[in-house]
Design a protein around this motif. Sequence first.
Motif, PDB file in Angstrom:
ATOM      1  N   GLU A 149      28.246 -85.503 -19.670  1.00 53.36           N
ATOM      2  CA  GLU A 149      29.280 -86.044 -18.812  1.00 53.36           C
ATOM      3  C   GLU A 149      29.522 -85.278 -17.534  1.00 53.36           C
ATOM      4  O   GLU A 149      29.633 -83.969 -17.820  1.00 53.36           O
ATOM      5  CB  GLU A 149      30.248 -86.760 -19.691  1.00 53.36           C
ATOM      6  CG  GLU A 149      29.871 -87.723 -20.525  1.00 53.36           C
ATOM      7  CD  GLU A 149      31.031 -88.145 -21.445  1.00 53.36           C
ATOM      8  OE1 GLU A 149      32.176 -87.756 -20.890  1.00 53.36           O
ATOM      9  OE2 GLU A 149      31.011 -88.993 -21.836  1.00 53.36           O
ATOM     10  N   LEU A 150      29.709 -85.902 -16.331  1.00 54.83           N
ATOM     11  CA  LEU A 150      30.268 -84.964 -15.225  1.00 54.83           C
ATOM     12  C   LEU A 150      31.602 -84.740 -15.408  1.00 54.83           C
ATOM     13  O   LEU A 150      32.602 -85.485 -15.852  1.00 54.83           O
ATOM     14  CB  LEU A 150      29.811 -85.740 -13.993  1.00 54.83           C
ATOM     15  CG  LEU A 150      28.598 -85.947 -13.629  1.00 54.83           C
ATOM     16  CD1 LEU A 150      28.410 -87.041 -12.362  1.00 54.83           C
ATOM     17  CD2 LEU A 150      27.725 -84.714 -13.336  1.00 54.83           C
ATOM     18  N   THR A 151      32.125 -83.574 -15.039  1.00 54.59           N
ATOM     19  CA  THR A 151      33.505 -83.070 -14.846  1.00 54.59           C
ATOM     20  C   THR A 151      34.039 -83.710 -13.620  1.00 54.59           C
ATOM     21  O   THR A 151      33.218 -84.271 -12.726  1.00 54.59           O
ATOM     22  CB  THR A 151      33.727 -81.638 -15.071  1.00 54.59           C
ATOM     23  OG1 THR A 151      32.765 -81.043 -13.885  1.00 54.59           O
ATOM     24  CG2 THR A 151      33.110 -81.258 -16.103  1.00 54.59           C
ATOM     25  N   THR A 152      35.308 -83.699 -13.338  1.00 61.29           N
ATOM     26  CA  THR A 152      35.806 -84.431 -12.019  1.00 61.29           C
ATOM     27  C   THR A 152      35.613 -83.146 -10.817  1.00 61.29           C
ATOM     28  O   THR A 152      35.075 -83.974  -9.685  1.00 61.29           O
ATOM     29  CB  THR A 152      37.461 -84.071 -12.156  1.00 61.29           C
ATOM     30  OG1 THR A 152      37.846 -82.809 -12.544  1.00 61.29           O
ATOM     31  CG2 THR A 152      37.714 -84.927 -13.241  1.00 61.29           C
ATOM     32  N   GLU A 153      35.303 -81.975 -11.034  1.00 58.35           N
ATOM     33  CA  GLU A 153      35.119 -81.095 -10.114  1.00 58.35           C
ATOM     34  C   GLU A 153      33.614 -81.528  -9.587  1.00 58.35           C
ATOM     35  O   GLU A 153      33.198 -81.578  -8.362  1.00 58.35           O
ATOM     36  CB  GLU A 153      35.038 -79.621 -10.531  1.00 58.35           C
ATOM     37  CG  GLU A 153      36.499 -79.240 -10.554  1.00 58.35           C
ATOM     38  CD  GLU A 153      37.117 -79.546 -11.996  1.00 58.35           C
ATOM     39  OE1 GLU A 153      36.357 -80.245 -12.709  1.00 58.35           O
ATOM     40  OE2 GLU A 153      38.241 -79.303 -12.212  1.00 58.35           O
ATOM     41  N   LYS A 154      32.749 -81.567 -10.537  1.00 60.22           N
ATOM     42  CA  LYS A 154      31.251 -82.013 -10.252  1.00 60.22           C
ATOM     43  C   LYS A 154      31.344 -83.381  -9.460  1.00 60.22           C
ATOM     44  O   LYS A 154      30.458 -83.624  -8.763  1.00 60.22           O
ATOM     45  CB  LYS A 154      30.325 -81.850 -11.319  1.00 60.22           C
ATOM     46  CG  LYS A 154      30.194 -80.556 -11.998  1.00 60.22           C
ATOM     47  CD  LYS A 154      29.217 -80.493 -13.013  1.00 60.22           C
ATOM     48  CE  LYS A 154      28.988 -78.996 -13.752  1.00 60.22           C
ATOM     49  NZ  LYS A 154      28.060 -78.996 -14.806  1.00 60.22           N
ATOM     50  N   PHE A 155      32.036 -84.045 -10.078  1.00 58.93           N
ATOM     51  CA  PHE A 155      32.154 -85.539  -9.586  1.00 58.93           C
ATOM     52  C   PHE A 155      32.476 -85.638  -7.978  1.00 58.93           C
ATOM     53  O   PHE A 155      31.896 -86.301  -7.178  1.00 58.93           O
ATOM     54  CB  PHE A 155      32.747 -86.640 -10.276  1.00 58.93           C
ATOM     55  CG  PHE A 155      33.052 -87.970  -9.775  1.00 58.93           C
ATOM     56  CD1 PHE A 155      31.883 -88.828  -9.756  1.00 58.93           C
ATOM     57  CD2 PHE A 155      34.056 -88.335  -9.112  1.00 58.93           C
ATOM     58  CE1 PHE A 155      32.085 -90.321  -9.130  1.00 58.93           C
ATOM     59  CE2 PHE A 155      34.583 -89.512  -8.505  1.00 58.93           C
ATOM     60  CZ  PHE A 155      33.442 -90.362  -8.647  1.00 58.93           C
ATOM     61  N   PHE A 156      33.637 -84.785  -7.569  1.00 59.40           N
ATOM     62  CA  PHE A 156      34.016 -84.618  -6.350  1.00 59.40           C
ATOM     63  C   PHE A 156      32.701 -84.288  -5.368  1.00 59.40           C
ATOM     64  O   PHE A 156      32.546 -84.405  -4.200  1.00 59.40           O
ATOM     65  CB  PHE A 156      35.067 -83.840  -6.283  1.00 59.40           C
ATOM     66  CG  PHE A 156      35.788 -83.731  -4.985  1.00 59.40           C
ATOM     67  CD1 PHE A 156      36.551 -84.788  -4.601  1.00 59.40           C
ATOM     68  CD2 PHE A 156      35.389 -82.808  -4.014  1.00 59.40           C
ATOM     69  CE1 PHE A 156      37.120 -84.535  -3.173  1.00 59.40           C
ATOM     70  CE2 PHE A 156      35.994 -82.936  -2.832  1.00 59.40           C
ATOM     71  CZ  PHE A 156      36.960 -83.989  -2.264  1.00 59.40           C
ATOM     72  N   LYS A 157      32.078 -83.170  -5.715  1.00 63.02           N
ATOM     73  CA  LYS A 157      30.956 -82.529  -5.121  1.00 63.02           C
ATOM     74  C   LYS A 157      29.777 -83.646  -4.835  1.00 63.02           C
ATOM     75  O   LYS A 157      29.172 -83.482  -3.863  1.00 63.02           O
ATOM     76  CB  LYS A 157      30.398 -81.352  -5.830  1.00 63.02           C
ATOM     77  CG  LYS A 157      31.427 -80.074  -5.845  1.00 63.02           C
ATOM     78  CD  LYS A 157      30.662 -78.976  -6.664  1.00 63.02           C
ATOM     79  CE  LYS A 157      31.757 -77.865  -6.612  1.00 63.02           C
ATOM     80  NZ  LYS A 157      31.089 -76.686  -7.317  1.00 63.02           N
ATOM     81  N   LEU A 158      29.624 -84.553  -5.816  1.00 62.25           N
ATOM     82  CA  LEU A 158      28.606 -85.455  -5.744  1.00 62.25           C
ATOM     83  C   LEU A 158      28.857 -86.647  -5.012  1.00 62.25           C
ATOM     84  O   LEU A 158      28.243 -87.185  -4.020  1.00 62.25           O
ATOM     85  CB  LEU A 158      28.045 -85.976  -6.975  1.00 62.25           C
ATOM     86  CG  LEU A 158      27.480 -85.286  -8.023  1.00 62.25           C
ATOM     87  CD1 LEU A 158      27.132 -85.791  -9.435  1.00 62.25           C
ATOM     88  CD2 LEU A 158      26.115 -84.564  -7.484  1.00 62.25           C
ATOM     89  N   ALA A 159      30.387 -86.817  -4.964  1.00 64.91           N
ATOM     90  CA  ALA A 159      30.913 -88.071  -4.108  1.00 64.91           C
ATOM     91  C   ALA A 159      31.004 -87.727  -2.604  1.00 64.91           C
ATOM     92  O   ALA A 159      30.877 -88.758  -1.753  1.00 64.91           O
ATOM     93  CB  ALA A 159      32.005 -88.695  -4.861  1.00 64.91           C
ATOM     94  N   GLU A 160      31.420 -86.469  -2.360  1.00 65.84           N
ATOM     95  CA  GLU A 160      31.760 -86.216  -0.982  1.00 65.84           C
ATOM     96  C   GLU A 160      30.467 -86.563   0.002  1.00 65.84           C
ATOM     97  O   GLU A 160      30.810 -86.964   0.879  1.00 65.84           O
ATOM     98  CB  GLU A 160      32.124 -84.859  -0.970  1.00 65.84           C
ATOM     99  CG  GLU A 160      32.609 -84.346   0.420  1.00 65.84           C
ATOM    100  CD  GLU A 160      33.202 -82.986   0.711  1.00 65.84           C
ATOM    101  OE1 GLU A 160      33.552 -82.439   1.738  1.00 65.84           O
ATOM    102  OE2 GLU A 160      33.221 -82.274  -0.373  1.00 65.84           O
ATOM    103  N   PRO A 161      29.326 -86.038  -0.471  1.00 67.37           N
ATOM    104  CA  PRO A 161      28.190 -86.472   0.539  1.00 67.37           C
ATOM    105  C   PRO A 161      27.914 -87.921   0.614  1.00 67.37           C
ATOM    106  O   PRO A 161      27.562 -88.344   1.779  1.00 67.37           O
ATOM    107  CB  PRO A 161      26.907 -85.859   0.179  1.00 67.37           C
ATOM    108  CG  PRO A 161      27.284 -85.485  -1.263  1.00 67.37           C
ATOM    109  CD  PRO A 161      28.998 -85.142  -1.365  1.00 67.37           C
TER     110      PRO A 161
END
Length: 488
Positions: free
Chosen positions: A172-184
């Motif tokens: 499962e993704l963490t919130t930090e990794k999710f932010f990096k994936l969602a930004e682009p």
Amino acid sequence: MEVEAAPNQNGYASAESRESSVERELNGDIKAVELNGGTAAGGSSPKAQNGLMKKPANVGDSHDLRIKKKAKRLIQRQNSRGESNGAVGGLPAAINGSAKDYVVPQRRWKNSRRSRSGYGRGLPKKGGAGGKGVWGLPGSEALEELYEDENDPNYDSESNDQNVVLTEVIPELTTEKFFKLAEPIVLEYYEHGDTHEVAVNFDDILTGFLRPYVTSVIVEIALDHKDSQREMTSVLISDLYGRVITAKDIEKGFEILLANLPDLTLDTPDAPNIVGNFLARAVADDCLPPKFVTKPSEHAEVNEHAMTAIRRADTLLHMKQGWAHLDNVWGMGGPLRPVKTITKQMTLLLKEYLSSRDIQEAHRCLRELEVPHFHHELVYEAVVMTLESISQTTEEAMCALLSSLDKACLVLPAGMEQGFLRVFDDMADIVLDVPLAYIILDRFVERCNRAGFITDKILSNMPSRGRKRFVSEGDGGHIKPPTIPIRD
């Protein structure tokens, strides 16, 4: 033609028929037997007289000449190129009554890698991979990893348990990794504006507990952008509602935003008001229940900045015009604004520049207008303002501004050219208000040409006003009548 294999001393068929023609030529121990009427050394026979070959037998072993094993059936051989060598059973056949010499080789099979069956093409056995102490075929060393030796000191019996079942586990993704994936994904949405593609991309990376973070992430990204991108963000929240996220997810996402407002205010001082606009727009789009704004006491631990955002949203929702005005809560950005509004803003931009002479501020204001297709209006207003000022100081300032806009690629050469040509077309009306317009225009265009941002098309279309003609030059000195008679 009949061909018969002669038995050797032990009564077996000659093994020389199995050898190739190359070995028969290399072996010179046994001489060729003449055919075409020649007889064997051991005696004469009818078959020998007919030109057939027989291996000579020893005289002392004549009593042991019986055939103990049936001779192999003789066939015609072909070499590797498919050409027939004219030999039958390894023996040269007679051509036109004469036969070629041949050499009977010895049996040397010990070091030979050729097939011993007699039917092969002369290639090595097993493709060169067989035999003791050889490396094998190229690439076969990779297959050894599949088979582990139990006698190996590093052999682990537990690792080879056949009862182990392997299943795919996706961490499962963490919130930090999710932010990096969602930004682009969000930044790309600002370029193409397709909400369906954003929904598909979020479906690929979203898990259950990360859905409330969708709203908080896209709003945090929108805080650092312009009003036009914030309008697109509000549209994105409305389109994702019911497909990717639910009303509870949006509510939890705004609660996360309100809790993080003290940190967001450090980078964006106007963050409470912006979040308040997002709250009001979400309520107007039926993505949030109105009680989320009207009853802030239900939220736990609401900070000061969060209360400011909630009051801002409550004020926008209780205005007299109703919720219809919330569709334009971010204003009419870019090309959606009327032409008169854009023209008025460009005029104010030029007046502010003449008073401050701040070129960088002028560039920033022009970028905020977000109308690259309408930059020719700025050039037109700048040239007209220069003609009306009748001042060399204004000419120098406007020339410096237009030159900087051309170097920064904010105004393209096509827009610069279109703006000057529009002034040239309106010179007949401008000269009525500014009699010296032609003289000032000629001087300003020459200054801009020295700056190097004017094209040849502008110089070729430069208007020139001729000298005023006197009456004596046109009509020969006759005085024109005060009234001109009307012809039928």
